[in-house]
Write a protein that holds these residues in place. Structure first.
Motif, PDB file in Angstrom:
ATOM      1  N   MET A 442      72.053  -4.337  23.599  1.00 12.59           N
ATOM      2  CA  MET A 442      72.933  -5.290  22.950  1.00 12.59           C
ATOM      3  C   MET A 442      74.079  -4.628  22.186  1.00 12.59           C
ATOM      4  O   MET A 442      75.095  -5.253  21.931  1.00 12.59           O
ATOM      5  N   SER A 443      73.919  -3.366  21.817  1.00 12.33           N
ATOM      6  CA  SER A 443      74.947  -2.651  21.077  1.00 12.33           C
ATOM      7  C   SER A 443      74.694  -1.158  21.252  1.00 12.33           C
ATOM      8  O   SER A 443      73.634  -0.760  21.748  1.00 12.33           O
ATOM      9  N   PRO A 444      75.626  -0.310  20.852  1.00  9.90           N
ATOM     10  CA  PRO A 444      75.395   1.136  20.968  1.00  9.90           C
ATOM     11  C   PRO A 444      74.191   1.578  20.147  1.00  9.90           C
ATOM     12  O   PRO A 444      73.776   0.911  19.202  1.00  9.90           O
ATOM     13  N   SER A 445      73.638   2.717  20.503  1.00  5.94           N
ATOM     14  CA  SER A 445      72.418   3.189  19.859  1.00  5.94           C
ATOM     15  C   SER A 445      72.623   3.545  18.394  1.00  5.94           C
ATOM     16  O   SER A 445      71.653   3.721  17.661  1.00  5.94           O
ATOM     17  N   THR A 446      73.881   3.659  17.960  1.00  5.64           N
ATOM     18  CA  THR A 446      74.130   3.950  16.543  1.00  5.64           C
ATOM     19  C   THR A 446      73.644   2.823  15.643  1.00  5.64           C
ATOM     20  O   THR A 446      73.395   3.043  14.455  1.00  5.64           O
ATOM     21  N   SER A 447      73.498   1.625  16.175  1.00  4.50           N
ATOM     22  CA  SER A 447      73.014   0.496  15.372  1.00  4.50           C
ATOM     23  C   SER A 447      71.609   0.065  15.791  1.00  4.50           C
ATOM     24  O   SER A 447      71.154  -1.011  15.412  1.00  4.50           O
ATOM     25  N   LEU A 448      70.934   0.902  16.572  1.00  4.51           N
ATOM     26  CA  LEU A 448      69.579   0.598  17.030  1.00  4.51           C
ATOM     27  C   LEU A 448      68.567   1.290  16.123  1.00  4.51           C
ATOM     28  O   LEU A 448      68.759   2.444  15.734  1.00  4.51           O
ATOM     29  N   HIS A 449      67.478   0.583  15.803  1.00  8.33           N
ATOM     30  CA  HIS A 449      66.450   1.135  14.923  1.00  8.33           C
ATOM     31  C   HIS A 449      65.083   0.965  15.569  1.00  8.33           C
ATOM     32  O   HIS A 449      64.302   0.090  15.176  1.00  8.33           O
ATOM     33  N   PRO A 450      64.757   1.778  16.573  1.00 12.67           N
ATOM     34  CA  PRO A 450      63.414   1.701  17.151  1.00 12.67           C
ATOM     35  C   PRO A 450      62.367   2.132  16.132  1.00 12.67           C
ATOM     36  O   PRO A 450      62.654   2.913  15.221  1.00 12.67           O
ATOM     37  N   THR A 451      61.184   1.599  16.267  1.00 11.12           N
ATOM     38  CA  THR A 451      60.082   1.955  15.380  1.00 11.12           C
ATOM     39  C   THR A 451      59.092   2.814  16.136  1.00 11.12           C
ATOM     40  O   THR A 451      58.611   2.420  17.202  1.00 11.12           O
ATOM     41  N   SER A 452      58.787   3.994  15.608  1.00 15.17           N
ATOM     42  CA  SER A 452      57.809   4.897  16.204  1.00 15.17           C
ATOM     43  C   SER A 452      56.665   5.115  15.228  1.00 15.17           C
ATOM     44  O   SER A 452      56.878   5.253  14.026  1.00 15.17           O
ATOM     45  N   GLN A 453      55.461   5.140  15.768  1.00 14.41           N
ATOM     46  CA  GLN A 453      54.265   5.349  14.959  1.00 14.41           C
ATOM     47  C   GLN A 453      53.302   6.245  15.725  1.00 14.41           C
ATOM     48  O   GLN A 453      53.384   6.358  16.945  1.00 14.41           O
ATOM     49  N   ARG A 454      52.399   6.856  15.001  1.00 13.20           N
ATOM     50  CA  ARG A 454      51.312   7.578  15.656  1.00 13.20           C
ATOM     51  C   ARG A 454      50.020   7.279  14.939  1.00 13.20           C
ATOM     52  O   ARG A 454      49.990   7.061  13.724  1.00 13.20           O
ATOM     53  N   PHE A 455      48.946   7.254  15.708  1.00 14.36           N
ATOM     54  CA  PHE A 455      47.632   6.905  15.189  1.00 14.36           C
ATOM     55  C   PHE A 455      46.633   7.976  15.604  1.00 14.36           C
ATOM     56  O   PHE A 455      46.654   8.447  16.736  1.00 14.36           O
ATOM     57  N   ILE A 456      45.766   8.348  14.678  1.00 15.81           N
ATOM     58  CA  ILE A 456      44.693   9.286  14.968  1.00 15.81           C
ATOM     59  C   ILE A 456      43.553   8.509  15.624  1.00 15.81           C
ATOM     60  O   ILE A 456      43.103   7.483  15.104  1.00 15.81           O
ATOM     61  N   LEU A 457      43.076   8.991  16.758  1.00 12.86           N
ATOM     62  CA  LEU A 457      41.996   8.324  17.480  1.00 12.86           C
ATOM     63  C   LEU A 457      40.721   9.143  17.335  1.00 12.86           C
ATOM     64  O   LEU A 457      40.653  10.289  17.792  1.00 12.86           O
ATOM     65  N   ASP A 458      39.718   8.556  16.699  1.00 15.55           N
ATOM     66  CA  ASP A 458      38.453   9.256  16.536  1.00 15.55           C
ATOM     67  C   ASP A 458      37.287   8.477  17.144  1.00 15.55           C
ATOM     68  O   ASP A 458      36.131   8.798  16.914  1.00 15.55           O
ATOM     69  N   GLU A 459      37.595   7.431  17.924  1.00 16.88           N
ATOM     70  CA  GLU A 459      36.580   6.710  18.682  1.00 16.88           C
ATOM     71  C   GLU A 459      37.255   6.012  19.850  1.00 16.88           C
ATOM     72  O   GLU A 459      38.480   5.913  19.920  1.00 16.88           O
ATOM     73  N   ASP A 460      36.448   5.518  20.800  1.00 20.72           N
ATOM     74  CA  ASP A 460      36.989   4.836  21.969  1.00 20.72           C
ATOM     75  C   ASP A 460      37.816   3.627  21.536  1.00 20.72           C
ATOM     76  O   ASP A 460      37.497   2.956  20.548  1.00 20.72           O
TER      77      ASP A 460
END
Length: 758
Positions: A442-460
């Motif tokens: 919809m607009s250039p990436s200068t105005s884009l704010h993707p959200t990134s996360q990471r999670f620790i997995l210690d079980e299925d």
């Protein structure tokens, strides 16, 4: 014990039949009957007697838990102008896996007095087969029975919560054993407590963690002891530093964890649409396993823009991101820096965004005619799961303990909550609440704010990625227990579940295309025989490393407050270089020698650099200088761009531009709800920087014009982190003079254009 005489009203507004509490579906219309248990914030008092009905609606389960018997009706919401504590909950909605959210208020009238009790949704509760309700265990109680991986995982979550809760004045909640509950791998807070006048410090966190040592698993006992002692002594004095140490410990334990990953995808046009604008990776109907495949990646995109629009955008995003991630995952895990990988995933999203945006520009598409797409992707790497998203396609995390939505929609309703303006259940009732505030293309990436996360997995676990064709009307919440949970018990295969979820979307919703991806993560874990060792870097080295990595390619953790950086041996930290014209030869020699020694120390992550303020050492003038970085940016500081930063109106800040910080302003213009920095240009002189690392994203040359000196600009803080800047240290000659910049209004603007409602 619940009142057997109490009844549950059907949430279907056309039915509203009364049902026994033991029923899961309405006996008249078969609508699912949600049981919404709520935590009443009553400060140790009792909300009422068990079995009592309050406000003709809420059934008292015990002294602090009630059940909403009329889930189809909107709860009464608080007046936000008068209740500051509620805003803390709302602004912490990005952390709702750990922090409860506001459901509404319970009005109570006793004679002439009237009070409102705050109700929090999804408290950490266990409900057994006979409908008995229990609070989840305290962290200090469950600690002894947890694996070493889970124990460090719980500490890792607390470390990530410290900074955001501190900013809202509720960080003392992390020091209260009664509030800290655990639900499987997750740390859950019962409620928030406001900080006293003396704000808690990390020293108190170390003292709290010391209480856990007697029950800590032997393999990490020394590790936790060293961390606790370092917190108490002030050797660890920032959340960034603490997270960096915990990351290293988790990486060591992760070598004792062997994961197996399976992915299944499915996309369908649906009963009411003529074409499918969704797309997924792997292609629909594919089943991928790792091993033998070297990489496991799942992507779901929901296109916007109609024929020759949405389907083009979604498929272009899939193709571009898949190629980008394939390059990232060629690096062996031992050489992967988690925050750097998160940032590179965001940059991969930026590449896809710009390809779609450029195609829109080339075809002269404007406004609602522009094609775009939402995105949600999952990348499992070793003991972690990386989730990146834009728009309202969602990711859910399903364990044996519950189903958790881990993404927050980029829509108007979520933005209102994030900014502290409205309770979510009230916000979604407003007009255009589902309109997207951002989507790819919809607009250039200068105005884009993707959200990134990471999670620790210690079980299925199973991660479900889905477009809104399934997630609308709470279909995931209704069906996860019967349809997805059996995967974890090996009672059903992924392909069958994928088909079933598409069927549910088409029969119970049916208003849109539907696309899903299921990622099944299975692990084998054994306690290692060799104890994990703790290496405590000083805070200056962590912050310098963080800053240097941004200049090398914008590598910064996408989620707020997750700014860790572990320096690989192949990428030593780079310290900001000053223009030669500001240094006399003698100062150059001295500074170069000192800088060389410092960088040499940073090259080896096994070296622990002593704190400059060590009490056993007489501080030198150099040791008293303030360490500056983006993490503690302040008024009057000077920064220098390391890459060209595109701005609005076809202007840009060239690489090497010096800017003076005027002020940092809470942002009301971005969906991320972060902050913006008002800057004054001091110089446009381009100074080469010692940066030989090639960034992941090469932005195309644009017809941009450098801004004139002395002009002020307002830049989103995430843009500074993405493109990389150097912060001049306090002893450096400043290229900026003391001219006072004119004020800039920080009123809400229109930079975050709302996309068409889908």
């Amino acid at each position: 014990m619940e009142n057997e005489a109490a009844t549950l009203y059907c949430p279907n507004e056309n039915c509203q039949a009364l049902n026994p509490l033991t029923h899961k579906f309405c006996q008249r219309c078969s609508t699912p009957l949600p049981k919404i248990y709520l935590w009443a914030v009553v400060d140790g008092l009792s909300v009422g007697s068990p079995g009592e009905i309050l406000a003709d609606r809420y059934l008292v389960i015990n002294q602090s838990v009630v059940l909403d018997t009329k889930p189809g009706l909107l709860p009464q919401t608080p007046e936000l102008d008068d209740v500051e504590v509620i805003r803390a909950y709302l602004r912490l909605i990005p952390y709702r896996l750990n922090v409860p959210q506001v459901y509404g208020v319970l009005p109570l009238t006793d004679g002439h007095s009237h009070q409102e009790i705050l109700l929090l949704e999804q408290p950490p509760l266990l409900v057994d087969d006979i409908q008995q309700v229990y609070l989840c265990s305290k962290l200090i109680t469950a600690w002894r029975d947890a694996t070493s991986m889970r124990q460090l995982n719980w500490l890792w979550q607390l470390a990530h919560l410290w900074e955001p809760l501190l900013s809202e004045g509720v960080v003392s909640s992390l020091l209260d054993p009664d509030l800290l509950r655990v639900e499987g791998p997750l740390v859950r807070l019962l409620e928030l407590r406001f900080d006293p006048e003396t704000v808690p410090e990390l020293t108190q966190l170390g003292e709290f963690w010391q209480q856990l040592l007697s029950e800590t698993k032997p393999v990490i006992a020394e590790f936790v002891s060293v961390i606790s002692h370092s917190l108490i002594q002030g050797e660890i004095n920032s959340p960034e530093q603490l997270i960096a140490v915990l990351d290293r410990g988790l990486a060591e334990l992760g070598r004792s964890q062997t994961p197996t990953i399976a992915i299944a995808t499915k996309t369908d046009t649906g009963p009411s649409r003529q074409r499918n604008e969704d797309a997924c990776y792997p292609p629909s109907g594919t089943l991928v396993s790792k091993p033998p495949q070297p990489t496991a990646l799942a992507i779901v995109c929901d296109g916007i823009g109609g024929h020759e629009g949405g389907n083009v955008a979604s498929n272009l995003a899939i193709e571009t991101i898949q190629q980008q991630v394939q390059q990232l995952t060629k690096v062996p895990y031992d050489h992967i820096d988690p925050p750097m990988l998160l940032a590179d995933l965001e940059l991969a999203v930026a590449v896809a965004n710009d390809k779609i945006s450029q195609r829109n520009d080339g075809e002269n598409r404007q406004g609602r005619q522009r094609m775009g797409t939402t995105l949600v992707m999952a990348l499992p790497v070793a003991h972690e799961m990386y989730i990146t998203h834009v728009g309202d396609s969602r990711a859910y995390w399903i364990t044996r303990h519950g189903c958790y939505q881990v993404t927050l929609d980029d829509d108007v309703a979520s933005r209102e909550v994030r900014l502290g303006y409205a309770v979510y259940r009230e916000a979604v009732q407003q007009s255009a609440s589902g309109s997207l505030v951002q989507a790819l293309g919809m607009s250039p990436s200068t105005s884009l704010h993707p959200t990134s996360q990471r999670f620790i997995l210690d079980e299925d676990a199973v991660f479900l990625l889905t477009s809104d064709g399934l997630s609308d009307f709470d279909r995931v919440e209704e069906s996860w227990e019967t349809e997805i949970l059996p995967i974890l018990a090996s009672e059903v295969n992924l392909a069958t579940v994928a088909d079933r979820l598409v069927e549910i979307a088409n029969t119970k919703n049916g208003h849109d295309n539907v696309t899903i991806a299921l990622v099944h993560y299975q692990l084998q874990y054994w306690e290692p025989e060799i104890s994990v060792k703790a290496v405590i870097p000083d805070s200056a080295s962590v912050k310098t490393a963080d800053l240097a990595s941004r200049g090398a390619g914008g590598t910064v953790l996408g989620s707020p407050n997750q700014k860790t950086q572990v320096i690989p041996e192949s990428k030593p930290a780079k310290t900001p270089q000053l223009p030669l014209q500001f240094l006399v030869p003698l100062i150059l020699v001295v500074a170069a020698g000192s800088l060389g020694y410092f960088v040499m120390k940073l090259r080896s992550p096994s070296v622990s650099i002593p704190l400059l303020s060590s009490p056993t050492q007489q501080p030198t003038p150099a040791a008293t200088l303030e360490t500056r970085s983006l993490a503690n940016l302040a008024t009057g500081w000077v920064i220098q761009t390391q890459r060209e930063i595109p701005l609005r109106n076809n202007q840009s800040l060239p690489s090497g531009t010096f800017l003076e910080v005027i002020e940092t302003i809470p942002s009301t213009r971005t969906a991320s709800g972060g902050s913006e920095v008002q800057l004054r240009l001091c110089s446009n002189k381009i100074t080469p920087t010692a940066n030989t690392n090639k960034p992941l994203v090469s932005y195309p040359a644009a017809a941009t014009t450098p801004l004139p000196p002395e002009k002020t600009v307002l830049i989103d803080f995430s843009q500074l982190k993405r493109f990389g800047v150097s912060v001049l240290q306090s002893d450096a000659p400043s290229p900026c003079n003391t001219i006072t910049a004119p004020p800039v209004s920080n009123s809400p603007g229109s930079s975050s254009t709302e996309s068409n409602t889908r």
